[in-house]
Enzyme design. Structure first.
Site, PDB file in Angstrom:
ATOM      1  N   GLU A 260       0.825  -1.208   0.000  1.00 24.23           N
ATOM      2  CA  GLU A 260       0.000   0.000   0.000  1.00 24.23           C
ATOM      3  C   GLU A 260       0.861   1.261   0.000  1.00 24.23           C
ATOM      4  O   GLU A 260       1.819   1.370   0.758  1.00 24.23           O
ATOM      5  CB  GLU A 260      -0.905  -0.010   1.238  1.00 24.23           C
ATOM      6  CG  GLU A 260      -1.756   1.233   1.409  1.00 24.23           C
ATOM      7  CD  GLU A 260      -2.456   1.270   2.755  1.00 24.23           C
ATOM      8  OE1 GLU A 260      -3.361   2.099   2.923  1.00 24.23           O
ATOM      9  OE2 GLU A 260      -2.086   0.481   3.649  1.00 24.23           O
ATOM     10  N   LYS A 327      -9.367   2.047  -3.225  1.00 28.08           N
ATOM     11  CA  LYS A 327      -9.945   1.603  -1.953  1.00 28.08           C
ATOM     12  C   LYS A 327     -11.292   2.274  -1.734  1.00 28.08           C
ATOM     13  O   LYS A 327     -11.405   3.489  -1.816  1.00 28.08           O
ATOM     14  CB  LYS A 327      -8.984   1.949  -0.809  1.00 28.08           C
ATOM     15  CG  LYS A 327      -9.470   1.526   0.573  1.00 28.08           C
ATOM     16  CD  LYS A 327      -8.443   1.946   1.626  1.00 28.08           C
ATOM     17  CE  LYS A 327      -8.878   1.557   3.025  1.00 28.08           C
ATOM     18  NZ  LYS A 327      -7.908   2.012   4.050  1.00 28.08           N
ATOM     19  N   CYS A 377      -5.486  -2.388   2.915  1.00 26.83           N
ATOM     20  CA  CYS A 377      -5.485  -2.089   4.351  1.00 26.83           C
ATOM     21  C   CYS A 377      -6.635  -2.791   5.057  1.00 26.83           C
ATOM     22  O   CYS A 377      -6.810  -3.992   4.929  1.00 26.83           O
ATOM     23  CB  CYS A 377      -5.514  -0.581   4.548  1.00 26.83           C
ATOM     24  SG  CYS A 377      -5.228  -0.030   6.255  1.00 26.83           S
TER      25      CYS A 377
END
Length: 528
Positions: A260, A327, A377
């Site tokens: 990430e 995301k 995440c």
């Protein structure tokens, strides 16, 4: 005072069962002290004792988050979180105390169904949703047991663990009442359930995956937060990732993964940065999936000039950009402020790290003909996100994360444990790429087959490369197709018990309430 000590002991025993202590045997008996303390208590006191046990558990397990590791999270955030999540324990204790006296339903069944109901509510409570630290997560190191989640989700394991705990309490109660037959039943039923789950798991594990594999290399850059966005840090960081990628390329992987926000900038819209990463992919002769911050002002959906997407961008072996996933499940009060259109949060609550925007829709990639999907995440915590991707055809999953914020704490190990269940639920292999660890390859049965390790076998805050092959998914599980059916059944049992407990005893005509007293705890007559 004795009851207070027993309640606190239950919270501590459950702590021992979670990563990174991993004394998971305590999961099967952690609740016994609290159940002993609750025996015969009124509803209000049962709420208080259970709430206290929750305070002990969440107060310690959330400690790493409050230890100054995440700048935007203050001690007040920590206190509010602990109080909120402990409330679920309190409601469970109060509900159990009431239902044990108000129904003839076996107390172990009531306790387990009510626990699963509250876990499910906690995992689906809007912006307060948090499906982490569920009871079933303690068993992540037991492949034979966790295969049941392909049918029930992790809630099936939570139910089993709670049922065993409550049955042990029933055994103690029966022994005090000298009811030997009920003690035997209270031992035999949970033992039979555990044995059946192990046999089912062993049968599933005996089936070898089909031969098709995808070769994957994970790059663990070990870049500290203070270095990632430092002036002139970008060239050094790209140099490190380029060096590690060339090292990984020696094994001729199909896909190389950076974690990430590995690229400190917008790799999609910054021409020079995109060219540099493209060159790395072309030199490696492999697909390259990299984490990047994509600024919204270039996306066609302009917001504030400071807003950005947290993205994973795929480069082809020829250096072209194949696509990007943004995301879409953001962290409340860290990446965005919930309900800010309607609620004026105090500054000490609503102060966030940055203006992250959610992605519009799930997007997948294709690597050597294999559909691959990525989550970023804490999206890993939400099983419905994984299910949606696998339903759309994903045959290999990637999770990319940067948990450097949490330092050398148990948080990375806890998230890795949760990731195991996403694999077993959907029978899909997962490549977990983490900036500072723990990077790992997980097979479709939830077994961790390899991790990035340093020279001294340390796994956190080390730099390294991990190359291996993962099986391509070959079937869809019951859980993938139908979701949390088991949780829905548990909720139905809990709701039925709660509603029926409100009905006066003389109006209860269902056969369930004609069960003999041997089906409830000895000494309890099923009256309010």
């Amino acid at each position: 005072m004795k009851e207070v000590g027993l309640a606190g002991l239950s919270g501590l025993l459950l702590l021992l069962a979670f990563p990174s202590l991993n004394y998971d045997g305590f999961a099967w008996c952690f609740l016994l002290p609290l159940l002993v303390a609750l025996d015969g208590q009124r509803v209000f006191k049962s709420f208080g004792l259970s709430f206290l046990a929750g305070l002990v558990f969440f107060g310690v397990i959330f400690g790493p988050v409050s230890a100054g590791t995440v700048d935007a999270l203050t001690p007040l955030h920590f206190i509010l979180s602990v109080l909120y999540f402990s409330l679920y324990w309190g409601l469970w204790g109060a509900g159990l105390a009431w239902l044990q006296k108000a129904t003839r339903v076996p107390s172990a069944l009531v306790a387990a169904a009510l626990w699963v109901t509250l876990e499910y509510v906690r995992a689906h409570a809007g912006f307060l949703s948090y499906p982490g630290h569920l009871l079933g997560h303690t068993l992540y190191e037991h492949p034979s047991l966790i295969q049941i989640v392909s049918l029930t989700g992790v809630y099936g394991l939570s139910f089993l663990i709670l049922f065993v705990n409550a049955s042990l309490a029933d055994v103690l109660h029966a022994l005090r009442q000298r009811s030997w037959s009920w003690a035997l039943v209270s031992i035999a039923v949970p033992l039979g359930l555990v044995s059946a789950m192990v046999l089912y798991g062993d049968r599933i594990l005996s089936v070898a995956p089909p031969g098709r594999q995808l070769s994957i290399a994970l790059i663990q850059g070990n870049i500290l937060p203070r270095d990632k966005w430092a002036p002139y840090g970008q060239p050094r960081i790209l140099g490190e990732y380029s060096r590690l990628t060339h090292e990984a390329a020696a094994g001729s992987p199909d896909l190389i993964i950076w974690p990430e926000t590995a690229v400190p900038g917008d790799v999609v819209n910054h021409a020079i940065l995109r060219k540099q990463v493209s060159q790395v992919a072309a030199e490696a002769h492999a697909f390259l999936l990299v984490g990047s911050a994509e600024y919204a002002k270039f996306s066609g959906h302009p917001q504030s000039s400071r807003d950005y997407y947290n993205s994973m961008v795929l480069f082809s072996p020829y250096g072209g950009v194949e696509g990007a996933y943004r995301k879409h499940r953001l962290v409340p009060f860290a990446e965005y402020v919930p309900l800010e259109e309607w609620v004026s949060w105090p500054r000490f609550i609503g102060n966030v790290l940055g203006g992250t925007l959610p992605g519009e829709e799930p997007r997948m990639f294709t690597v050597q003909g294999v559909p691959v999907a990525a989550v970023i995440c804490w999206e890993t915590l939400f099983p419905e996100i994984f299910r949606e991707f696998v339903q759309r055809g994903a045959q290999v999953m990637v999770t990319a994360t940067d948990e450097a914020w949490f330092g050398k704490t148990s948080v990375p190990q806890q998230v890795l444990a949760i990731t195991v269940f996403r694999a077993a639920e959907n029978r899909v292999a997962i490549a977990r790429s983490a900036n500072t660890g723990l990077s790992a390859l997980i097979d479709p049965f939830g077994r961790i087959i390899a991790r990035v390790k340093g020279p001294g076998q340390e796994e956190l805050f080390v730099q390294g490369v991990l190359t291996g092959s993962l099986p391509v998914a070959w079937e869809r599980t019951f859980y993938t197709q139908y979701g949390d059916v088991f949780a829905a059944c548990s909720i139905a049992v809990a709701v039925f018990c709660l509603l029926s407990a409100c009905v006066p005893d003389r109006f209860r005509v269902l056969a369930l309430y004609r069960l003999p007293l041997s089906c409830v705890r000895p000494g309890e007559g099923g009256q309010v």
